[in-house]
Scaffold this motif. Structure first.
Motif, PDB file in Angstrom:
ATOM      1  N   ILE A 124      10.213  20.799   6.158  1.00 37.76           N
ATOM      2  CA  ILE A 124      10.904  19.645   7.310  1.00 37.76           C
ATOM      3  C   ILE A 124      10.134  19.117   7.802  1.00 37.76           C
ATOM      4  O   ILE A 124      11.286  17.831   8.004  1.00 37.76           O
ATOM      5  CB  ILE A 124      11.470  20.503   8.505  1.00 37.76           C
ATOM      6  CG1 ILE A 124      12.431  22.429   8.262  1.00 37.76           C
ATOM      7  CG2 ILE A 124      12.257  20.174   9.928  1.00 37.76           C
ATOM      8  CD1 ILE A 124      12.864  22.688   9.482  1.00 37.76           C
ATOM      9  N   LEU A 125       8.824  19.184   8.207  1.00 37.97           N
ATOM     10  CA  LEU A 125       8.303  18.354   8.531  1.00 37.97           C
ATOM     11  C   LEU A 125       7.514  17.210   7.442  1.00 37.97           C
ATOM     12  O   LEU A 125       7.213  16.272   7.509  1.00 37.97           O
ATOM     13  CB  LEU A 125       6.835  18.916   9.051  1.00 37.97           C
ATOM     14  CG  LEU A 125       7.536  19.076  10.415  1.00 37.97           C
ATOM     15  CD1 LEU A 125       6.493  20.481  11.495  1.00 37.97           C
ATOM     16  CD2 LEU A 125       7.877  18.631  11.767  1.00 37.97           C
ATOM     17  N   GLU A 127       9.083  15.803   5.613  1.00 40.77           N
ATOM     18  CA  GLU A 127      10.522  14.721   5.484  1.00 40.77           C
ATOM     19  C   GLU A 127      10.736  14.561   6.044  1.00 40.77           C
ATOM     20  O   GLU A 127      11.999  13.154   6.580  1.00 40.77           O
ATOM     21  CB  GLU A 127      11.454  15.909   5.099  1.00 40.77           C
ATOM     22  CG  GLU A 127      12.129  16.068   3.956  1.00 40.77           C
ATOM     23  CD  GLU A 127      13.350  16.494   2.944  1.00 40.77           C
ATOM     24  OE1 GLU A 127      14.014  16.907   3.831  1.00 40.77           O
ATOM     25  OE2 GLU A 127      12.861  16.822   1.722  1.00 40.77           O
ATOM     26  N   SER A 128      10.421  14.935   8.174  1.00 43.90           N
ATOM     27  CA  SER A 128      10.677  13.974   9.052  1.00 43.90           C
ATOM     28  C   SER A 128       9.189  14.346   9.920  1.00 43.90           C
ATOM     29  O   SER A 128       9.481  15.555   9.939  1.00 43.90           O
ATOM     30  CB  SER A 128      12.362  13.834   9.959  1.00 43.90           C
ATOM     31  OG  SER A 128      12.138  15.929  10.206  1.00 43.90           O
ATOM     32  N   GLN A 129       9.617  13.202  10.878  1.00 45.50           N
ATOM     33  CA  GLN A 129       8.266  13.751  12.072  1.00 45.50           C
ATOM     34  C   GLN A 129       8.584  14.310  12.247  1.00 45.50           C
ATOM     35  O   GLN A 129       7.557  15.109  12.893  1.00 45.50           O
ATOM     36  CB  GLN A 129       7.984  11.935  12.544  1.00 45.50           C
ATOM     37  CG  GLN A 129       6.703  12.096  13.400  1.00 45.50           C
ATOM     38  CD  GLN A 129       6.549  11.218  14.459  1.00 45.50           C
ATOM     39  OE1 GLN A 129       7.147   9.751  13.438  1.00 45.50           O
ATOM     40  NE2 GLN A 129       5.606  11.309  14.737  1.00 45.50           N
ATOM     41  N   TYR A 130       9.322  14.925  13.297  1.00 42.08           N
ATOM     42  CA  TYR A 130      10.199  16.018  13.835  1.00 42.08           C
ATOM     43  C   TYR A 130      11.021  17.172  13.706  1.00 42.08           C
ATOM     44  O   TYR A 130      11.085  16.466  12.605  1.00 42.08           O
ATOM     45  CB  TYR A 130       9.974  15.283  15.485  1.00 42.08           C
ATOM     46  CG  TYR A 130       8.937  14.992  15.815  1.00 42.08           C
ATOM     47  CD1 TYR A 130       8.476  15.901  16.617  1.00 42.08           C
ATOM     48  CD2 TYR A 130       9.615  13.523  15.956  1.00 42.08           C
ATOM     49  CE1 TYR A 130       7.347  14.816  17.636  1.00 42.08           C
ATOM     50  CE2 TYR A 130       8.371  12.740  16.859  1.00 42.08           C
ATOM     51  CZ  TYR A 130       7.092  12.972  17.529  1.00 42.08           C
ATOM     52  OH  TYR A 130       5.875  13.201  17.908  1.00 42.08           O
ATOM     53  N   GLY A 133      14.537  15.749  12.769  1.00 44.39           N
ATOM     54  CA  GLY A 133      14.137  14.023  13.027  1.00 44.39           C
ATOM     55  C   GLY A 133      13.428  13.199  13.211  1.00 44.39           C
ATOM     56  O   GLY A 133      12.556  13.851  13.501  1.00 44.39           O
ATOM     57  N   LYS A 134      13.698  11.931  13.516  1.00 46.49           N
ATOM     58  CA  LYS A 134      11.889  11.120  14.241  1.00 46.49           C
ATOM     59  C   LYS A 134      11.988  10.909  15.280  1.00 46.49           C
ATOM     60  O   LYS A 134      10.781  10.393  15.445  1.00 46.49           O
ATOM     61  CB  LYS A 134      13.019   9.211  13.765  1.00 46.49           C
ATOM     62  CG  LYS A 134      13.722   9.045  14.050  1.00 46.49           C
ATOM     63  CD  LYS A 134      13.881   7.819  13.299  1.00 46.49           C
ATOM     64  CE  LYS A 134      14.697   7.064  13.484  1.00 46.49           C
ATOM     65  NZ  LYS A 134      15.546   7.244  15.355  1.00 46.49           N
ATOM     66  N   ASN A 135      12.609  11.304  16.160  1.00 43.78           N
ATOM     67  CA  ASN A 135      12.369  11.696  17.533  1.00 43.78           C
ATOM     68  C   ASN A 135      12.195  12.966  17.818  1.00 43.78           C
ATOM     69  O   ASN A 135      12.691  14.423  17.406  1.00 43.78           O
ATOM     70  CB  ASN A 135      13.635  11.551  18.541  1.00 43.78           C
ATOM     71  CG  ASN A 135      14.018   9.783  18.129  1.00 43.78           C
ATOM     72  OD1 ASN A 135      12.737   8.844  18.020  1.00 43.78           O
ATOM     73  ND2 ASN A 135      14.897   8.973  18.002  1.00 43.78           N
ATOM     74  N   ASP A 140      10.978  20.935  19.346  1.00 42.78           N
ATOM     75  CA  ASP A 140       9.360  20.737  19.017  1.00 42.78           C
ATOM     76  C   ASP A 140       9.200  22.035  19.794  1.00 42.78           C
ATOM     77  O   ASP A 140       7.813  22.769  19.975  1.00 42.78           O
ATOM     78  CB  ASP A 140       9.405  19.780  19.155  1.00 42.78           C
ATOM     79  CG  ASP A 140      10.025  18.642  17.504  1.00 42.78           C
ATOM     80  OD1 ASP A 140       9.846  19.037  16.704  1.00 42.78           O
ATOM     81  OD2 ASP A 140      10.660  17.918  17.727  1.00 42.78           O
ATOM     82  N   ASN A 165       1.698  18.687   7.136  1.00 42.55           N
ATOM     83  CA  ASN A 165       2.176  18.140   8.208  1.00 42.55           C
ATOM     84  C   ASN A 165       2.282  18.837   9.423  1.00 42.55           C
ATOM     85  O   ASN A 165       2.744  18.331  10.208  1.00 42.55           O
ATOM     86  CB  ASN A 165       3.789  17.730   7.010  1.00 42.55           C
ATOM     87  CG  ASN A 165       4.324  17.421   6.403  1.00 42.55           C
ATOM     88  OD1 ASN A 165       3.400  15.787   6.518  1.00 42.55           O
ATOM     89  ND2 ASN A 165       4.250  17.270   5.000  1.00 42.55           N
ATOM     90  N   TRP A 169       1.888  17.442  13.210  1.00 45.02           N
ATOM     91  CA  TRP A 169       2.979  18.005  14.410  1.00 45.02           C
ATOM     92  C   TRP A 169       1.958  18.817  15.116  1.00 45.02           C
ATOM     93  O   TRP A 169       2.009  18.897  16.262  1.00 45.02           O
ATOM     94  CB  TRP A 169       4.098  18.832  13.548  1.00 45.02           C
ATOM     95  CG  TRP A 169       4.872  19.135  14.480  1.00 45.02           C
ATOM     96  CD1 TRP A 169       6.197  18.364  14.758  1.00 45.02           C
ATOM     97  CD2 TRP A 169       4.940  20.265  15.064  1.00 45.02           C
ATOM     98  NE1 TRP A 169       6.544  19.440  15.682  1.00 45.02           N
ATOM     99  CE2 TRP A 169       6.462  19.648  15.530  1.00 45.02           C
ATOM    100  CE3 TRP A 169       3.864  21.673  14.836  1.00 45.02           C
ATOM    101  CZ2 TRP A 169       6.545  21.793  16.269  1.00 45.02           C
ATOM    102  CZ3 TRP A 169       4.619  23.077  15.615  1.00 45.02           C
ATOM    103  CH2 TRP A 169       5.871  22.778  15.887  1.00 45.02           C
TER     104      TRP A 169
END
Ligand code: GSH
Length: 202
Positions: A124-125, A127-130, A133-135, A140, A165, A169
């Motif tokens: 998952i991470l 592909e996205s920062q969190y 998604g991106k927020n 998290d 990743n 995170w």
């Protein structure tokens, strides 16, 4: 930890009573037979004894960062990840952390079981920062304390594991001011103490 972070983020004030698990106060045992922490009791006697439900309650009062907000789809997404974390990974983590209590297998066996969840998160991470998604979201916040525990069992192993990743995170969340704020150690509550209001106002 996750409930405290949601209270901190929402600014929702409660009276906080720090307890020792090996010496739970009678008043806690009286209100909830599961006697797990966290436990939230309302003035009318209602009780919430699941950390995720406490998070949701706090965020439904006030959710400045839109962790799940009023977005029910997001709530479902968080709950899917939490189910994996709370009902499968948590048990793997306990076996890995306390491998000496489960001598049927070497510690690596329990680590490999836990790694299945690490791999899911890494995917998952990547592909996205969190996680959603991106927020940053409640997913998290609810999950990283467990990954932190897993990482800390053998930090040199985690630091060289094939999960770059996930490592980034975790480092970001552990270094956040929110986490720092909830790590504040409070004295154990005793009958007759002055109420300790949490989150603490600055
Ligand atoms: N479903 C609960 C589980 C909470 C839980 O297992 N808490 C542990 C401490 S982290 C506990 O209170 N254990 C009771 C004990 O050790 O006596 C939640 O997430 O709120």
């Amino acid at each position: 930890m996750r409930a405290r972070m949601a209270l901190q983020a929402s600014g929702q004030k409660v009276e906080l009573r720090e307890v020792l698990l090996k010496d739970k106060p009678g008043s806690m045992l009286d209100i909830d037979s599961t006697a797990t922490v966290p436990l939230l009791q309302f003035a009318n006697g209602d009780v919430i004894d699941e950390s995720w439900q406490i998070m949701l309650w706090a965020l439904r009062q006030n959710d400045p960062d839109s962790w799940p907000g009023e977005n029910e789809k997001l709530v479902t997404d968080v709950e899917m990840l939490l189910e994996m974390n709370d009902y499968s990974f948590k048990s793997d983590l306990d076996h890995y952390k306390y491998a000496d209590r489960y001598p049927e297998f070497p510690v690596e066996h329990y680590r490999i079981q836990g790694e299945e969840f690490l791999q899911d998160l890494e995917e998952i991470l990547s592909e996205s920062q969190y996680l959603l998604g991106k927020n940053i979201s409640a997913a998290d916040i609810a999950i990283f304390p467990f990954i932190r525990q897993f990482a800390n069992v053998d930090k040199p192993w985690f630091d060289q594991s094939p999960y770059p990743n996930l490592q980034a995170w975790l480092e970001c969340l552990v270094g956040s001011s929110l986490f720092e704020a909830v790590m504040l150690r409070l004295p154990v509550w005793q009958e007759g103490d002055q109420p300790c209001i949490y989150p603490v106002s600055h």
